[in-house]
Scaffold this motif. Structure first.
Motif: not given
Lengths: 308, 286, 368
Positions: A103, A106, A207, B12, B15-16, B18-19, B22-23
């Motif tokens: 994570l 990026e 990914p 996608r 995925r976004l 998920g990211r 995560g962040r």
């Protein structure tokens, strides 16, 4: 042209008969031998004796200390808790480290985040134990207070009760060490040249494919170093558990790990029993555990390192 | 075709998301760590009877008294001096012996250098508490227990394996041309070493910082090897203060003690965190 | 300054495989500029480092100024070396870098300063004496490395590809400057390079090495005109000499279908040969009068001349120095004679200029 440097590892102008190098190395080696190696050897010897310390003369008892330990529930409790930190704690630490590293790659604030996450590693373990204790204190603790404040009273627990305290210890260790391993993994990942990822993007890699085809193979050697470091850290870790488990005094048996038991059995400050032989036997088992596991991890993870 | 595109855009999206989660998690973790620190610092300025009542209230008074208490609890004048002496001395002496050793091990190409490096690295895996019994006995034989010199020497011993390990990485990465140039100009081994030393400065600084932080935070050796009140280091002082809490319940005094011990670390860290972090990772990646 | 002699110098790094250097004999006169040239891994740097004392020869003898210095440590050989990446001490100023060797030898501070200043002005470095290497350009660093070498007036200079880190323009400038400096100081110099232009322009004599074996030692002109073997013939000269497989039988030189008159200077030769023709010795003629037929693959206009790449029906001997099997047969012709790409042409070899080599040993059949 690098022919000489790759083929000949010992250029004559720098090759010394060892005597000159000896002068450079001797001081460090002498202190290392005296402070670390001699006591290590002595520990092995003491583990075959019964000895109550200075003033008492050690009595050779053969494997008696080991036999006693193998029958002792306390020992197996410590042993299992040490393994629990090593394996359960290790899985969690490495899972978080990996996810975070991916994570962070990026994220713009990655240096700042890394610095914050690493910070517990330079804080005195006693201070960490104090903070962790304040967080988890049953009454007035930050965590329970927070849970109450958001209406999750049912989730509050007596985190420091005997049945939960060791999990709290592991959670604390995860909090401390994840930052350390993120740092190490990031160093490995940062070394990978960007163009590999660009090439993978051009080929339309997902990914997951990038993780398994690019990142993992190219950080394998760093991962193996990290795994070795975790083995050593997990088995060695003492100060945090000691201070957290006992709030500054001898910790309760339900949090003992091998190093805590060594200390408690041999030198414990409030009620020392000075069972030096037995303490040394545990120490020898710890040393053996470190040795065996390090060799094992290295063997499992040995694979051709990739030069890039 | 169109379904493919549809699916991949869904993926996608997932995925976004998920990211994003995560962040969020990363930032919560960061926030959590910072909150702990801030809470401790704030609490150090609060009053003992109100510190746990309203957890996130700002201090209503500046309880400098807490720090005076802490000063006495920690016996700070004495323990700081002891820590500075043993940690500073231990670090400086460790570097003084580890740097030439690491240099010779990597750049003198003598037979046995490589097993010797492994032998030093072995020490990293030896837990201090595993050997502390004979160490204590051995030191007391030569009257070095309850003695700051003995503690300094021990600090050197426990720091040398890691310092040597870390610095062999740095020395190895130096170009051999510089060494050869110095040799061609007629420099002897000692002078070649002093030519190479400045080049390894980043590694020296990182190693020294890591060694110093580790020793500053250490309390086990100090606890076992010294016992007079005036030989205590700040780490032992903090542990004792923590232990005494059972009886005194002087929480704010304890928090003030922690803040006192953390202050030099926080200053050092904001100033040199990159050096520490990068120095530490060199050993792992080189 | 001094002469340098190597007698039967052999270097082995390990017990398996061929030695890195085998039986090298070399006599370098006082004040001579010798260039060691060869492909990557040929042993030229090893040879230089043996002279420097940074490596020891496995067997053989090394004399400087007539005395055997095999056992003398590098620092006591009174030799200076310029390294490929200059090896300047980054923490020392330019003045300290140049004066490093003097300081070690105990030269007084005042004398050191005047000497360093003199050398610096010689190299145009006077304004930079207090800077550190990191603040200098590549060319300036190169000069500092030169300065450190010349300041203590050593018996010989060794240079290991000193120009390879410079850009093309600077390289040409420094090439001339090093040559000038060398003549002015009359300094015995051994210069290692893989660049044949440097070898040809700078050296009094050139030593061509391949796989640890000396192929030829000669002046640049002789090297070009009288290559001792097929390797040297193809290593020296650009574009590379064309090498055709042929044989001599019954007084005729047979190349493919062509039967040519054997030039007089090769009359005693017989059997399988290699026919070497430099591109400028290949002419393109009208159909019917040439020796060989060829197909024009590519025409490169270089201004004053044109390089014509041809496919021919005769086997080519591709040497392992350049090793590119797709390399075509090349002719260099006047722009007015340039053929059209894709056309079929006839090829005429200038028989007065061709070289013949024994096909097995690669040695020249020319009797000089």
């Amino acid at each position: 042209m690098g022919v000489p440097s790759t083929m000949d590892v010992s250029p004559p102008h720098l090759r010394h008969d060892g005597r000159r190098a000896g002068a450079f190395i001797a001081p460090a080696l002498a202190i290392y031998l005296a402070i670390i190696m001699a006591p290590t050897v002595a520990t092995v010897w003491i583990s075959f004796t019964e000895w109550r310390g200075i003033g008492d003369s050690p009595e050779f008892v053969g494997l008696e200390n080991y036999r006693h330990l193998l029958k002792s529930d306390t020992f197996w409790g410590s042993f299992n808790r040490t393994l629990a930190i090593l394996i359960a704690g290790g899985l969690v630490v490495f899972f978080f480290s990996f996810v975070f590293t991916m994570l962070l790659r990026e994220m713009r604030a990655k240096r700042f985040i890394r610095a914050v996450l690493f910070f517990p590693n330079i804080v005195p373990p006693v201070a960490l134990a104090i903070a962790w204790g304040v967080l988890l204190a049953p009454r007035n603790g930050l965590l329970n207070g927070f849970l109450e404040a958001i209406g999750l009273e049912s989730a509050t627990r007596t985190w420091l009760a005997p049945d939960l305290i060791f999990r709290s210890v592991i959670a604390g260790l995860v909090w401390i060490y994840t930052g350390f391993f993120i740092t190490i993994l990031m160093a490995g990942v940062d070394r990978i040249p960007k163009h590999f990822y660009e090439a993978a993007d051009l080929e339309g890699a997902t990914p997951r494919q990038k993780l398994f085809r690019v990142t993992l193979p190219l950080t394998w050697d760093v991962l193996s170093v990290a795994a070795v470091l975790w083995v050593i850290t997990a088995i060695k870790t003492f100060e945090f558990i000691y201070a957290f488990g006992g709030s500054g005094t001898d910790p309760s048996i339900s949090t003992w790990t091998l190093p805590v038991q060594v200390y408690a059995v041999a030198l414990g400050n409030r009620s020392p029993i000075f069972a030096l032989g037995q303490g040394s036997a545990i120490a020898v088992i710890m040393l053996a555990l470190v040795g065996v596991l390090v060799v094992l991890v290295r063997r499992i993870m040995r694979r051709r390192g990739v030069e890039f | 075709m169109s379904t493919d595109v549809h699916v991949s855009s869904l993926q996608r999206g997932g995925r976004l998301a998920g990211r994003g989660i995560g962040r969020l998690f990363v930032w919560s973790w960061v926030l959590f760590s910072l909150a702990m620190l801030v809470w401790l610092i704030l609490a150090a300025f609060k009053r003992n009877n109100s510190v746990f009542r309203d957890l996130w209230a700002l201090p209503d008074s500046n309880e400098i008294q807490n720090f005076r208490d802490a000063w006495d609890l920690l016996n700070l004048a004495r323990t700081t001096l002891n820590s500075v002496l043993t940690v500073g001395g231990g670090t400086a002496l460790t570097m003084a012996v580890a740097a030439p050793a690491a240099y010779a091990l990597t750049r003198m190409y003598f037979r046995g250098a490589s097993p010797l490096i492994s032998f030093f690295a072995l020490g990293i895996g030896v837990p201090v508490h595993a050997i502390i019994i004979p160490l204590f006995v051995g030191l007391s034989e030569v009257n070095l227990t309850n003695n700051l010199w003995g503690l300094t020497l021990t600090y050197m011993g426990v720091s040398i394996p890691f310092a040597v390990f870390l610095m062999t990485g740095f020395f190895r990465s130096l170009p051999s041309e510089l060494e050869e140039a110095a040799v061609m100009e007629g420099a002897g081994p000692l002078r070649v070493f002093f030519v190479m030393l400045p080049l390894a400065r980043p590694g020296m600084v990182a190693s020294a910082l890591i060694v110093a932080v580790g020793l500053w935070n250490e309390f086990l050796l100090a606890l076992v090897l010294t016992y007079d009140v005036d030989k205590r280091t700040i780490g032992v002082g903090l542990l004792n203060t923590f232990g005494a809490m059972r009886y005194t319940s002087n929480w704010v005094g304890l928090f003030a003690s922690v803040v006192i011990m953390l202050t030099p670390l926080i200053i050092l860290y904001t100033w040199m965190s990159r050096r520490i972090i990068e120095g530490l990772t060199v050993g792992a990646t080189k | 300054m001094a002469s340098i002699s190597l007698h039967a110098v052999t270097k082995r790094f390990d017990d398996i495989g061929p030695p890195a250097l085998s039986e090298v004999d070399l006599e370098i006169e006082d004040g001579e500029f010798i260039v060691l040239v060869g492909p990557s891994g040929c042993g030229k740097t090893t040879l230089l480092r043996i002279v420097a004392g940074l490596e020891t020869a496995t067997t053989g003898e090394l004399l400087i100024g007539g005395s055997d210095i095999s056992g003398v440590p590098a620092g006591d050989r009174n030799i200076a070396m310029v390294f490929q990446n200059y090896a300047l001490f980054p923490h020392l100023t330019v003045a300290e870098n140049i004066g490093f060797g003097l300081k070690i030898r105990g030269t007084s501070k005042a004398e050191r300063r005047t000497t360093v200043e003199r050398v610096a002005s010689l190299l145009g470095l006077s304004p930079y004496l207090e800077r550190r290497p990191g603040e200098l350009s590549g060319g300036q660093r190169q000069r500092v490395a030169m300065g450190r070498a010349i300041v203590r007036q050593p018996a010989a200079f060794l240079m290991d590809e000193p120009l390879s880190n410079l850009d093309a323009k600077l390289r040409v400038e420094m090439r001339a400057e090093i040559s000038r400096m060398q003549r002015r100081l009359n300094a015995t110099t051994i210069y290692v390079t893989h660049d044949q232009t440097e070898a040809m322009t700078m050296g009094d004599r050139v030593v061509v090495l391949n796989k640890g074996v000396v192929q030829q030692i000669a002046s640049p002109a002789d090297l070009y005109r009288y290559p001792a073997n097929a390797f040297v013939a193809q290593f020296i000269g650009a574009p590379t000499m064309n090498m055709l497989v042929g044989s001599i039988a019954g007084g005729r030189l047979v190349v493919g279908t062509a039967q040519l008159k054997v030039p007089e200077r090769f009359e005693s030769a017989d059997g399988p040969v290699l026919v070497g023709a430099r591109p400028e010795h290949v002419h393109i003629g009208d159909r019917g009068i040439g020796h060989l037929g060829g197909h024009v693959v590519l025409v490169e206009h270089l201004g004053k001349e044109v390089q014509v790449h041809l496919e021919i029906d005769v086997p080519l001997d591709i040497d392992d120095a350049h090793g590119d099997a797709s390399e075509a047969f090349v002719a260099t012709v006047d722009p007015s004679e340039a053929p059209v790409e894709g056309s079929d042409v006839d090829i005429v070899l200038d028989l007065d200029q061709v070289h013949l080599f024994d096909r097995d040993s690669g040695l020249t059949l020319t009797r000089p």
